[in-house]
Write a protein that holds these residues in place. Structure first.
Motif, PDB file in Angstrom:
ATOM      1  N   GLU A  81      -1.311 -11.407  21.648  1.00  0.00           N
ATOM      2  CA  GLU A  81      -2.590 -12.079  21.923  1.00  0.00           C
ATOM      3  C   GLU A  81      -3.229 -12.496  20.589  1.00  0.00           C
ATOM      4  O   GLU A  81      -4.109 -11.826  20.057  1.00  0.00           O
ATOM      5  CB  GLU A  81      -3.480 -11.163  22.763  1.00  0.00           C
ATOM      6  CG  GLU A  81      -2.752 -10.760  24.063  1.00  0.00           C
ATOM      7  CD  GLU A  81      -3.640 -10.507  25.254  1.00  0.00           C
ATOM      8  OE1 GLU A  81      -4.711  -9.922  25.088  1.00  0.00           O
ATOM      9  OE2 GLU A  81      -3.240 -10.904  26.370  1.00  0.00           O
ATOM     10  N   VAL A 135      -5.850 -14.098  29.082  1.00  0.00           N
ATOM     11  CA  VAL A 135      -5.230 -12.931  29.699  1.00  0.00           C
ATOM     12  C   VAL A 135      -5.022 -13.164  31.201  1.00  0.00           C
ATOM     13  O   VAL A 135      -3.985 -12.795  31.777  1.00  0.00           O
ATOM     14  CB  VAL A 135      -6.089 -11.669  29.389  1.00  0.00           C
ATOM     15  CG1 VAL A 135      -7.223 -11.494  30.368  1.00  0.00           C
ATOM     16  CG2 VAL A 135      -5.269 -10.419  29.327  1.00  0.00           C
ATOM     17  N   TYR A 153     -10.134 -14.472  24.948  1.00  0.00           N
ATOM     18  CA  TYR A 153      -9.260 -13.411  25.466  1.00  0.00           C
ATOM     19  C   TYR A 153      -9.316 -13.385  26.995  1.00  0.00           C
ATOM     20  O   TYR A 153      -8.280 -13.329  27.664  1.00  0.00           O
ATOM     21  CB  TYR A 153      -9.705 -12.066  24.861  1.00  0.00           C
ATOM     22  CG  TYR A 153      -9.373 -10.876  25.714  1.00  0.00           C
ATOM     23  CD1 TYR A 153      -8.043 -10.500  25.923  1.00  0.00           C
ATOM     24  CD2 TYR A 153     -10.368 -10.140  26.344  1.00  0.00           C
ATOM     25  CE1 TYR A 153      -7.725  -9.424  26.734  1.00  0.00           C
ATOM     26  CE2 TYR A 153     -10.063  -9.062  27.156  1.00  0.00           C
ATOM     27  CZ  TYR A 153      -8.740  -8.710  27.351  1.00  0.00           C
ATOM     28  OH  TYR A 153      -8.436  -7.656  28.150  1.00  0.00           O
ATOM     29  N   ALA A 176      -0.073  -6.000  25.618  1.00  0.00           N
ATOM     30  CA  ALA A 176      -0.590  -7.263  25.075  1.00  0.00           C
ATOM     31  C   ALA A 176      -1.416  -7.032  23.814  1.00  0.00           C
ATOM     32  O   ALA A 176      -2.633  -7.187  23.836  1.00  0.00           O
ATOM     33  CB  ALA A 176      -1.417  -7.957  26.158  1.00  0.00           C
ATOM     34  N   PRO A 177      -0.772  -6.642  22.736  1.00  0.00           N
ATOM     35  CA  PRO A 177      -1.554  -6.326  21.531  1.00  0.00           C
ATOM     36  C   PRO A 177      -2.128  -7.569  20.845  1.00  0.00           C
ATOM     37  O   PRO A 177      -1.535  -8.642  20.910  1.00  0.00           O
ATOM     38  CB  PRO A 177      -0.520  -5.666  20.620  1.00  0.00           C
ATOM     39  CG  PRO A 177       0.790  -6.272  21.031  1.00  0.00           C
ATOM     40  CD  PRO A 177       0.677  -6.505  22.516  1.00  0.00           C
ATOM     41  N   SER A 178      -3.288  -7.371  20.239  1.00  0.00           N
ATOM     42  CA  SER A 178      -3.839  -8.404  19.358  1.00  0.00           C
ATOM     43  C   SER A 178      -3.372  -8.053  17.944  1.00  0.00           C
ATOM     44  O   SER A 178      -3.652  -6.959  17.477  1.00  0.00           O
ATOM     45  CB  SER A 178      -5.366  -8.387  19.411  1.00  0.00           C
ATOM     46  OG  SER A 178      -5.781  -8.542  20.743  1.00  0.00           O
ATOM     47  N   ARG A 185       2.889  -5.245  31.338  1.00  0.00           N
ATOM     48  CA  ARG A 185       2.892  -5.894  30.025  1.00  0.00           C
ATOM     49  C   ARG A 185       2.073  -5.092  29.030  1.00  0.00           C
ATOM     50  O   ARG A 185       1.129  -4.400  29.391  1.00  0.00           O
ATOM     51  CB  ARG A 185       2.423  -7.324  30.134  1.00  0.00           C
ATOM     52  CG  ARG A 185       0.944  -7.725  30.262  1.00  0.00           C
ATOM     53  CD  ARG A 185      -0.032  -6.793  30.817  1.00  0.00           C
ATOM     54  NE  ARG A 185      -1.346  -7.362  30.983  1.00  0.00           N
ATOM     55  CZ  ARG A 185      -2.436  -6.990  30.300  1.00  0.00           C
ATOM     56  NH1 ARG A 185      -2.368  -6.026  29.399  1.00  0.00           N
ATOM     57  NH2 ARG A 185      -3.603  -7.550  30.533  1.00  0.00           N
ATOM     58  N   HIS A 212     -11.457  -1.465  28.255  1.00  0.00           N
ATOM     59  CA  HIS A 212     -11.384  -2.798  28.872  1.00  0.00           C
ATOM     60  C   HIS A 212     -11.992  -2.850  30.260  1.00  0.00           C
ATOM     61  O   HIS A 212     -12.013  -3.911  30.884  1.00  0.00           O
ATOM     62  CB  HIS A 212      -9.925  -3.257  28.941  1.00  0.00           C
ATOM     63  CG  HIS A 212      -9.371  -3.636  27.604  1.00  0.00           C
ATOM     64  ND1 HIS A 212      -9.839  -4.711  26.896  1.00  0.00           N
ATOM     65  CD2 HIS A 212      -8.426  -3.063  26.829  1.00  0.00           C
ATOM     66  CE1 HIS A 212      -9.190  -4.802  25.743  1.00  0.00           C
ATOM     67  NE2 HIS A 212      -8.338  -3.805  25.678  1.00  0.00           N
ATOM     68  N   ARG A 232      -4.199  -0.333  30.932  1.00  0.00           N
ATOM     69  CA  ARG A 232      -4.808  -0.535  29.624  1.00  0.00           C
ATOM     70  C   ARG A 232      -5.958   0.450  29.451  1.00  0.00           C
ATOM     71  O   ARG A 232      -6.390   1.078  30.435  1.00  0.00           O
ATOM     72  CB  ARG A 232      -5.285  -1.978  29.455  1.00  0.00           C
ATOM     73  CG  ARG A 232      -6.336  -2.385  30.456  1.00  0.00           C
ATOM     74  CD  ARG A 232      -6.700  -3.860  30.286  1.00  0.00           C
ATOM     75  NE  ARG A 232      -7.629  -4.299  31.306  1.00  0.00           N
ATOM     76  CZ  ARG A 232      -7.882  -5.569  31.590  1.00  0.00           C
ATOM     77  NH1 ARG A 232      -7.260  -6.532  30.938  1.00  0.00           N
ATOM     78  NH2 ARG A 232      -8.753  -5.885  32.515  1.00  0.00           N
TER      79      ARG A 232
HETATM   80  N1  GLU Z   1      -5.234  -7.991  23.472  1.00  0.00           N
HETATM   81  C1  GLU Z   1      -5.969  -6.957  24.119  1.00  0.00           C
HETATM   82  C2  GLU Z   1      -6.105  -5.769  23.171  1.00  0.00           C
HETATM   83  O1  GLU Z   1      -5.363  -5.677  22.221  1.00  0.00           O
HETATM   84  C3  GLU Z   1      -5.232  -6.551  25.369  1.00  0.00           C
HETATM   85  C4  GLU Z   1      -6.119  -6.205  26.472  1.00  0.00           C
HETATM   86  C5  GLU Z   1      -5.409  -6.123  27.797  1.00  0.00           C
HETATM   87  O2  GLU Z   1      -4.478  -5.324  27.909  1.00  0.00           O
HETATM   88  O3  GLU Z   1      -5.754  -6.842  28.672  1.00  0.00           O
HETATM   89  O4  GLU Z   1      -6.962  -4.945  23.332  1.00  0.00           O
END
Ligand code: GLU
Length: 581
Positions: free
Chosen positions: A51, A225, A221, A9-11, A7, A243, A239
């Motif tokens: 996200e 997540v 978050y 998962a952009p904010s 996946r 992170h 990612r």
């Molecule tokens: N929403 C997070 C971000 O944009 C995603 C982090 C993840 O991939 O778990 O940095």
């Protein structure tokens, strides 16, 4: 064979950063290649999850921009927000691509803000099992705790203390008193088996009783997540290394949680943390680089009062003054763009949208991005998405930071542009210009391949290509003549350039209009005129070049004249003769 599910998962708090695009590309490529390696009936799913739990910083505009940028890069998601269908409003002026996304496995919705009921169900389950608890601390109390820890030179960690009265707290929660919900962290070391970085153990002091649900009712978050990756069946999480420190929290939660539907424990996906991407000087590649470039140029500009006028619609004079002095301050994007245009400055590209606007090809950008942290294991550097979709693996992801080498990207793009037929170049140039360069519309379809051929040798991007034919965008009666070129090319010599131009004009005028006014016919006319006068080609071509472009440097003259067409060519010759006789 088990399916492979990744996946992105952009904010949606801004444009898609180039690092985010790299993550999306790796997730996509890994799902495809790994499913092929597994063979049999293994399927691959690349899903996109938005996200948007930080409601204050998320915007629909940002969602639309991210989806469009991914679609433009041809990184298409199998499941996720549908684009091209209903519920998706593209940015005005942009073309929605054909439908991408959907919810084949019924694991959506893919916007976290639409999943609050799901998170709350898990919060309730955790509260019931004393794996989570309400906390009512005020901001002042938390500050005081932090300060006390700092005074004792301890790292601050929030922990529920022995005096906590669970029944009373749950009663206060039920009565609707505002609070956050925290994780009752079991204080055990957490092992993360990272496919890139190896095994890492995080000691208990690394994780405290972090917040799972904020006072506004939205999940953090960390909580969202973990819930989503489990319910969406994600098998591999790729990612950025930024992170990595979040991962022990996620693994600790996975260990604590069970599914409310099947009572099965949560699974821990395979983690692969990708190297960070830096500027060649080792600094972080961020939007601030644009501010820095513009600030450096603005400081050198003679007239600062004029700058205030330039940014006026988007920034006040005070904002500008602060920005000039304070390296950390940022101007609104539109103000930066105005400033850059005023200062004839190309801002460094940071976000995918910047690379689009500069006129890079999406396939070249993907190719280059793939090399930032991965390599195919041989000297191969040029490849396409189909290659990545069969060969991409976790083994060849690097551990060390990558450097974003813009010159290399430019060289890749230049090679790709040069490898195109003029017709293909023209078609894609036209498409790009539809978004970013309205002036190109003035070049007719039949002429654009000539312009493409003329521009390609000195263009690394579509924007460079426009600069190569900028002479065509000036009105004939507004063309400025470079005084140096006039002096050197038109005034000097025996005969003078001007005299040669006057004599040459009828030969150009003798070529019929329309289809016959081709680069070949024009070049042939110049050549036979030069031969008839026993003049070198330069002696004939340069005066004509000054007449048609105002300068002594341009693409081939046959191309230049053909791009202008017969009427404009003759008008420019006439005007040049009149202006300098
Ligand atoms: N929403 C997070 C971000 O944009 C995603 C982090 C993840 O991939 O778990 O940095």
């Amino acid at each position: 064979m088990p399916d492979v599910i990744t996946r992105f998962a952009p904010s949606p708090t801004g444009h898609l950063h180039i690092g985010g695009a790299r993550t999306a590309l790796f997730c996509w490529a890994f799902a495809r290649a790994e499913a092929k390696r597994r063979g049999g009936d293994a399927r691959s799913t690349f899903l996109l999850r938005v996200e948007d739990t930080d409601q204050a910083r998320s915007s629909e505009q940002a969602v639309a921009g991210i989806l469009e940028d991914l679609a433009w890069l041809n990184i298409h998601w199998d499941e996720g927000p549908r684009i091209g269908g209903t519920g998706f409003q593209p940015v005005p002026g942009a073309q929605p691509p054909t439908a991408i996304g959907g919810d084949a496995r019924r694991v959506g919705p893919f916007f976290q803000a639409q999943r609050l009921a799901i998170y709350n169900q898990y919060i309730d389950w955790m509260l019931g099992h004393d794996l989570a608890y309400p906390a009512f601390d005020t901001a002042e109390q938390l500050d005081a705790q932090r300060k006390a820890a700092a005074d004792r030179k301890h790292t601050y960690r929030y922990k529920r203390d022995a005096s906590y009265d669970r029944d009373a707290a749950l009663a206060r929660l039920r009565a609707g008193e505002p609070c956050v919900i925290r994780f009752n962290n079991p204080d055990a070391p957490v092992h993360v088996a990272d496919a890139v970085l190896g095994d890492i153990t995080f000691e208990p002091e690394h994780i405290d009783d972090f917040v799972l649900r904020k006072a506004d009712g939205f999940p953090t978050y960390h909580f969202a997540v973990v819930i989503d990756d489990e319910l969406m069946g994600v098998t591999h999480i790729l990612r950025g290394q930024e992170h990595l420190n979040n991962t022990p929290r996620h693994v600790a939660l996975q260990r604590a949680l069970r599914r409310t539907d099947t009572d099965q424990p949560f699974r821990t996906p395979v983690y692969a943390h990708l190297p960070l991407i830096f500027n060649p000087d080792g600094s972080k590649m961020s939007k601030r680089d644009k501010d820095k470039a513009a600030r450096d140029a603005a400081k050198k500009a003679a007239d600062t009062a004029a700058l205030a006028t330039v940014v006026a619609p988007d920034a006040s004079p005070e904002q500008l003054a602060t920005w000039l002095d304070d390296k950390r301050s940022q101007l609104p994007t539109n103000a930066l763009v105005r400033l850059a245009a005023h200062l004839s400055l190309d801002l460094p590209e940071i976000e995918v949208e910047d690379f689009r606007a500069s006129g890079y090809l999406p396939e070249v950008l993907c190719n280059y991005l793939a090399l930032l942290g991965w390599n195919p294991g041989n000297d191969l550097e040029k490849f396409d998405l189909a290659f990545l979709a069969t060969t991409f693996d976790l083994d060849r992801i690097g551990k060390t930071n990558s450097k974003f080498d813009r010159d290399k990207l430019r060289a890749f793009n230049a090679d790709a542009l040069r490898a195109m037929t003029p017709e293909a170049f023209a078609a894609r140039w036209r498409e790009w210009a539809g978004h970013y360069e309205p002036r190109l519309a003035s070049i007719p379809d039949g002429t654009l391949p000539i312009a493409a051929r003329a521009a390609a040798p000195r263009a690394s991007t579509f924007r460079d290509a426009v600069a190569q034919i900028a002479f065509a965008f000036t009105a004939d009666d507004a063309l400025a003549f470079d005084p140096g070129a006039v002096q050197k090319v038109l005034r000097k010599g025996e005969p003078t350039g001007l005299e040669t131009l006057r004599d040459l004009a009828p030969s150009i005028g003798a070529i019929p209009a329309n289809a016959a006014f081709t680069p070949e016919a024009i070049d042939a006319a110049i050549k036979s005129f030069a031969e008839s006068r026993s003049l070198g080609m330069g002696k004939v071509a340069q005066p004509l070049r000054v007449a048609l472009t105002g300068t002594s440097v341009s693409p081939g003259l046959g191309d230049v004249a053909a791009i202008l067409g017969r009427d404009r060519t003759l008008a420019r010759i006439e005007r040049c003769l009149a202006a300098h006789s």
